[in-house]
Write a protein that holds these residues in place. Structure first.
Motif, PDB file in Angstrom:
ATOM      1  N   CYS A  70       1.923   6.067  -7.211  1.00  0.00           N
ATOM      2  CA  CYS A  70       0.449   6.948  -7.615  1.00  0.00           C
ATOM      3  C   CYS A  70       0.664   8.302  -7.345  1.00  0.00           C
ATOM      4  N   TRP A  71       1.380   9.017  -6.083  1.00  0.00           N
ATOM      5  CA  TRP A  71       1.565  10.343  -6.072  1.00  0.00           C
ATOM      6  C   TRP A  71       2.673  10.909  -7.237  1.00  0.00           C
ATOM      7  N   ARG A 122       4.346  10.996   6.999  1.00  0.00           N
ATOM      8  CA  ARG A 122       3.603   9.965   7.832  1.00  0.00           C
ATOM      9  C   ARG A 122       4.317   8.986   8.358  1.00  0.00           C
ATOM     10  N   ARG A 181       0.792  10.560 -10.785  1.00  0.00           N
ATOM     11  CA  ARG A 181      -0.491  11.553 -10.807  1.00  0.00           C
ATOM     12  C   ARG A 181      -0.213  12.841 -10.712  1.00  0.00           C
ATOM     13  N   SER A 192       2.536   1.575  -3.370  1.00  0.00           N
ATOM     14  CA  SER A 192       1.395   1.942  -4.512  1.00  0.00           C
ATOM     15  C   SER A 192       1.267   3.388  -4.389  1.00  0.00           C
ATOM     16  N   CYS A 193       1.117   3.893  -3.242  1.00  0.00           N
ATOM     17  CA  CYS A 193       0.861   5.233  -2.870  1.00  0.00           C
ATOM     18  C   CYS A 193       1.780   6.061  -3.370  1.00  0.00           C
ATOM     19  N   ALA A 194       3.012   5.652  -3.169  1.00  0.00           N
ATOM     20  CA  ALA A 194       4.131   6.536  -3.551  1.00  0.00           C
ATOM     21  C   ALA A 194       4.191   6.796  -4.885  1.00  0.00           C
ATOM     22  N   LEU A 211       6.401  10.984   2.494  1.00  0.00           N
ATOM     23  CA  LEU A 211       6.400   9.661   3.279  1.00  0.00           C
ATOM     24  C   LEU A 211       6.836   9.753   4.589  1.00  0.00           C
ATOM     25  N   ALA A 268       0.819  -1.129   0.059  1.00  0.00           N
ATOM     26  CA  ALA A 268      -0.099  -0.083  -0.023  1.00  0.00           C
ATOM     27  C   ALA A 268       0.813   1.289   0.046  1.00  0.00           C
ATOM     28  N   ILE A 269       1.874   1.154   0.683  1.00  0.00           N
ATOM     29  CA  ILE A 269       2.631   2.350   0.730  1.00  0.00           C
ATOM     30  C   ILE A 269       3.643   2.701  -0.545  1.00  0.00           C
TER      31      ILE A 269
END
Length: 183
Positions: free
Chosen positions: A14-15, A33, A18, A10-12, A30, A7-8
């Motif tokens: 994506c950012w 967080r 995007r 994927s989030c990185a 990151l 998930a981490i």
């Protein structure tokens, strides 16, 4: 370093793809967080998982609009000029891009073929480049599509022109492109 959850990662990724963020910006986000990674790790994740992210994002988006705006842009890749062909729909959603050395009928035909994965539009808006209509004639699916030509100053093709802005911004930040995949 311990392995991070998907998930981490994927989030990185994506950012990065995007939003207009640098690798170091993502590293800082990151870290805020509570996740300590280097920008090099983010770079490796984007190289490794970027294509998967792009495929999922393309599959999840809505059907493209019925009007396509097509334009091309010259970029420098390792000091050599290349043409970045781009198609966007009436909502500004990018349909596809193609990087080619030339700006002629063969390149336009290749770009039309690349766009076959999308439903056929009702109207296509392009500039006055002669390669577009010459290539369109050779593709039977596009025979009934209305083709609108605009002058560069007419501002009818602003959807395509506006979609070039993030590319130009990124080119300035990176002082030119070095890798075709990142362009």
């Amino acid at each position: 370093m311990p392995r991070l959850p998907a998930a981490i990662i994927s989030c990185a990724v994506c950012w990065y793809h995007r939003f207009n963020l640098s690798l170091r910006d993502i590293e800082e986000l990151l870290l805020e967080r509570g996740v300590s990674v280097t920008y090099k790790s983010v770079h490796n994740w984007c190289d490794r998982f970027g294509a998967q992210f792009a495929r999922r994002a393309k599959a999840a988006r809505d059907r493209p609009g019925s009007t396509w705006h097509m334009d091309e842009l010259f970029v420098n890749l390792r000091g050599e000029p290349y043409v970045l062909w781009r198609a966007v729909d009436e909502h500004g959603t990018e349909l596809d891009v193609l990087m080619h050395k030339r700006r002629d009928k063969a390149a336009a035909k290749r770009f039309w073929r690349l766009l076959r994965s999308n439903p056929v539009p009702r109207r296509i808006v392009t500039d006055r480049l002669r390669g577009y209509p010459a290539a369109k004639v050779e593709i039977p699916e596009l025979a009934g599509v209305k083709h609108v030509f605009v002058k560069a100053a007419a501002r009818v093709n602003n959807r395509a022109k506006n979609s070039h802005q993030p590319t130009r911004r990124r080119e300035r930040q990176m002082l030119g492109f070095r890798d075709p995949r990142r362009t």
